[in-house]
Design an enzyme around this catalytic site. Sequence first.
Site, PDB file in Angstrom:
ATOM      1  N   LEU A  15     -40.217   3.376  12.364  1.00  0.00           N
ATOM      2  CA  LEU A  15     -40.531   4.481  13.272  1.00  0.00           C
ATOM      3  C   LEU A  15     -39.276   5.074  13.898  1.00  0.00           C
ATOM      4  O   LEU A  15     -39.349   6.065  14.616  1.00  0.00           O
ATOM      5  CB  LEU A  15     -41.438   3.986  14.398  1.00  0.00           C
ATOM      6  N   GLY A  18     -34.529   2.237  16.459  1.00  0.00           N
ATOM      7  CA  GLY A  18     -33.081   2.160  16.655  1.00  0.00           C
ATOM      8  C   GLY A  18     -32.540   3.498  17.148  1.00  0.00           C
ATOM      9  O   GLY A  18     -31.750   3.559  18.092  1.00  0.00           O
ATOM     10  N   GLU A 148     -43.823 -13.117  13.283  1.00  0.00           N
ATOM     11  CA  GLU A 148     -42.394 -13.401  13.495  1.00  0.00           C
ATOM     12  C   GLU A 148     -41.885 -12.998  14.868  1.00  0.00           C
ATOM     13  O   GLU A 148     -41.008 -13.640  15.423  1.00  0.00           O
ATOM     14  CB  GLU A 148     -41.529 -12.657  12.461  1.00  0.00           C
ATOM     15  N   GLN A 191     -53.668   2.991  20.660  1.00  0.00           N
ATOM     16  CA  GLN A 191     -54.476   2.241  21.644  1.00  0.00           C
ATOM     17  C   GLN A 191     -54.499   0.753  21.285  1.00  0.00           C
ATOM     18  O   GLN A 191     -54.332  -0.113  22.134  1.00  0.00           O
ATOM     19  CB  GLN A 191     -55.907   2.754  21.646  1.00  0.00           C
ATOM     20  N   CYS A 380     -13.354   0.945  -0.259  1.00  0.00           N
ATOM     21  CA  CYS A 380     -13.446  -0.485  -0.539  1.00  0.00           C
ATOM     22  C   CYS A 380     -13.546  -0.732  -2.052  1.00  0.00           C
ATOM     23  O   CYS A 380     -12.537  -0.662  -2.741  1.00  0.00           O
ATOM     24  CB  CYS A 380     -14.598  -1.088   0.247  1.00  0.00           C
ATOM     25  N   GLY A 382     -14.556   1.249  -4.180  1.00  0.00           N
ATOM     26  CA  GLY A 382     -14.100   2.522  -4.769  1.00  0.00           C
ATOM     27  C   GLY A 382     -12.580   2.597  -4.835  1.00  0.00           C
ATOM     28  O   GLY A 382     -12.012   3.240  -5.726  1.00  0.00           O
ATOM     29  N   ARG A 469     -14.249  -9.365  -0.178  1.00  0.00           N
ATOM     30  CA  ARG A 469     -13.712 -10.672  -0.543  1.00  0.00           C
ATOM     31  C   ARG A 469     -12.389 -10.547  -1.305  1.00  0.00           C
ATOM     32  O   ARG A 469     -11.524 -11.369  -1.226  1.00  0.00           O
ATOM     33  CB  ARG A 469     -14.710 -11.365  -1.473  1.00  0.00           C
ATOM     34  N   HIS A 514     -13.620   0.310   5.578  1.00  0.00           N
ATOM     35  CA  HIS A 514     -14.795   1.194   5.671  1.00  0.00           C
ATOM     36  C   HIS A 514     -14.640   2.173   6.839  1.00  0.00           C
ATOM     37  O   HIS A 514     -15.168   1.923   7.928  1.00  0.00           O
ATOM     38  CB  HIS A 514     -16.062   0.359   5.865  1.00  0.00           C
ATOM     39  N   GLU A 516     -16.070   4.871   7.346  1.00  0.00           N
ATOM     40  CA  GLU A 516     -17.336   5.494   7.750  1.00  0.00           C
ATOM     41  C   GLU A 516     -17.977   4.790   8.952  1.00  0.00           C
ATOM     42  O   GLU A 516     -18.763   5.386   9.678  1.00  0.00           O
ATOM     43  CB  GLU A 516     -18.317   5.534   6.563  1.00  0.00           C
TER      44      GLU A 516
HETATM   45  N1  GLN Z   1     -16.832  -6.239  -3.907  1.00  0.00           N
HETATM   46  C1  GLN Z   1     -15.569  -5.920  -3.353  1.00  0.00           C
HETATM   47  C2  GLN Z   1     -14.957  -7.104  -2.625  1.00  0.00           C
HETATM   48  O1  GLN Z   1     -15.644  -8.002  -2.242  1.00  0.00           O
HETATM   49  C3  GLN Z   1     -15.644  -4.725  -2.446  1.00  0.00           C
HETATM   50  C4  GLN Z   1     -16.533  -4.928  -1.263  1.00  0.00           C
HETATM   51  C5  GLN Z   1     -16.939  -3.644  -0.607  1.00  0.00           C
HETATM   52  O2  GLN Z   1     -16.877  -2.598  -1.217  1.00  0.00           O
HETATM   53  N2  GLN Z   1     -17.425  -3.696   0.600  1.00  0.00           N
HETATM   54  O3  GLN Z   1     -13.780  -7.126  -2.408  1.00  0.00           O
END
Ligand code: GLN
Length: 542
Positions: A15, A18, A148, A191, A380, A382, A469, A514, A516
């Site tokens: 809904l 957040g 839950e 209700q 990342c 990308g 990672r 990231h 964004e």
């Molecule tokens: N899979 C990649 C890593 O673990 C990139 C992770 C991601 O894009 N957040 O390094």
Amino acid sequence: MTRFIFITGGVVSSLGKGLASASLASLLQARGYTVRLCKLDPYLNVDPGTMSPFQHGEVFVTDDGAETDLDFGHYERFTGVPAKATDNTTTGRIYTSVLQRERRGEYLGATIQVIPHITNEIQDFIREKEGSADFVLCEIGGTVGDIESLPFLEAIRQFGNDVGRDRAIFIHVTLLPYIPAAGELKTKPTQHSVKELMSYGIRPQILLCRADREITDAERCKIALFCNLDEKKVIPALDVSSIYEVPLTYHAEGLDVQVMESFGLEDNIDLDLSKWEKIAETIKAPEGDVTIAIVGKYTNLADSYKSLNEALIHGGIANKVKVNLKFIEAEIFESEDPEVYLSGVNGIIVPGGFGDRGVEGKILAAQYAREKKIPYFGICYGMQMAVIEAARNLCAIKGAASSEFKVCDVPVIGLMTEWVQGDEKQERGKDGDLGGTMRLGAYPAVLAKGSKVAEIYGTKNISERHRHRYEVNTNYIEQLEKGGLKFSGMSPDGMLPEIVEYEDHPWFIGVQFHPELKSKPFDPHPLFISFIAAAVENGRLV
Ligand code: GLN
């Protein structure tokens, strides 16, 4: 004195609780109050870090490295207040903590039960926020009536009772479905939902009624009558075309005034919402548009890239253009020519991702963008794909890959086992818990003088959020730079590559982090402003 607002949801999920919480928080800020948003999630996972974005949408990462629900993205985007790890908990975490204490004998032999041990643990989570803001808004995940969420509802009932009515109120978000055959919105589910909530001992002070059309006075009256409320406390929350209009519409319906009244606070403020008005106006009347391709996985669920989609909208606001998104499943390029899908777009994004599927398609997308000089933003995964593409096609490193791939002859992207955060050495191993082996949260980076990113950020030192990672293998930097790929951002110790770019390309930037996650509608991220500007430029050239 901190006041608490608990937000529950009824009738159905999704809904927009957040968004409702975040929007109310932004209105309270506009009234001059400080706010803190937190969320209680009823699932058993300790955090959403290991949950599939397919099921749960994106995992939002905080500065202090917590993997949280995507609602935290809304909270930050609407209030600008950075979320903290301590703002989120789950049933899994509550139970883990209680069970650990039980093992340590801290309950002195008592029988451990949901009430009071679990509910006390939940209340401790809430009580700990005391003093941290004028208003703490606490969203309860799930839908009232779910098994839950029962311990959470019981805990907030007890908490509300404890601090008293002038310090805690309950807002219930519900749905009024439209039944075409009857030609009206139906109030019965609301209700029933309120009745259910009351059976747990919680009487909501305010109802936020989601509906896809105008709610008539008669309908509002009926809900008020059956739910024991003043009509003014039954607030219409109609669908709007942009989420950034929500604070404005809630204010127009009197939400913030009713919240003040429920707390017995004076309402003598003339709200300045010009910040939100400006954003809403720009979105409504763009001066042009651009099309951005997002070549990823999970692209059939837009929520998996929630923050990315929003950051692109923010970049659009800064450039006064509408950003059309073209989601492309990366795997397609493994059998079909990227040209067919990418020839008309003004920019290409390969977003974050995990695993093997679709990687060759993503690498082809990076190659296409590089060769055709289309703006490319690698985020990342990308960025890692752009590095592999450069290794294979510019440096002739055959078999260049990531050790995350099933087959990896040359690990240009590999697992780093150690790195430094602050003064502390951190380690990760391939065999650790999946939830605990990532570089998570804010890390600093130093930008190379004269680079495009340094110009875009307008500074040399940045801090951005990470969740990955693998890292670019520094053994290949020299070779890659000779091939033309510049490493324009590194961790301060020079050990971890953070940003790559091409100098002879209109806009080709890959970032290991990231960006964004930090973009806001009223403070768009510089990389997104610049990327969309480059896409606009690309549109002019076409
Ligand atoms: N899979 C990649 C890593 O673990 C990139 C992770 C991601 O894009 N957040 O390094």
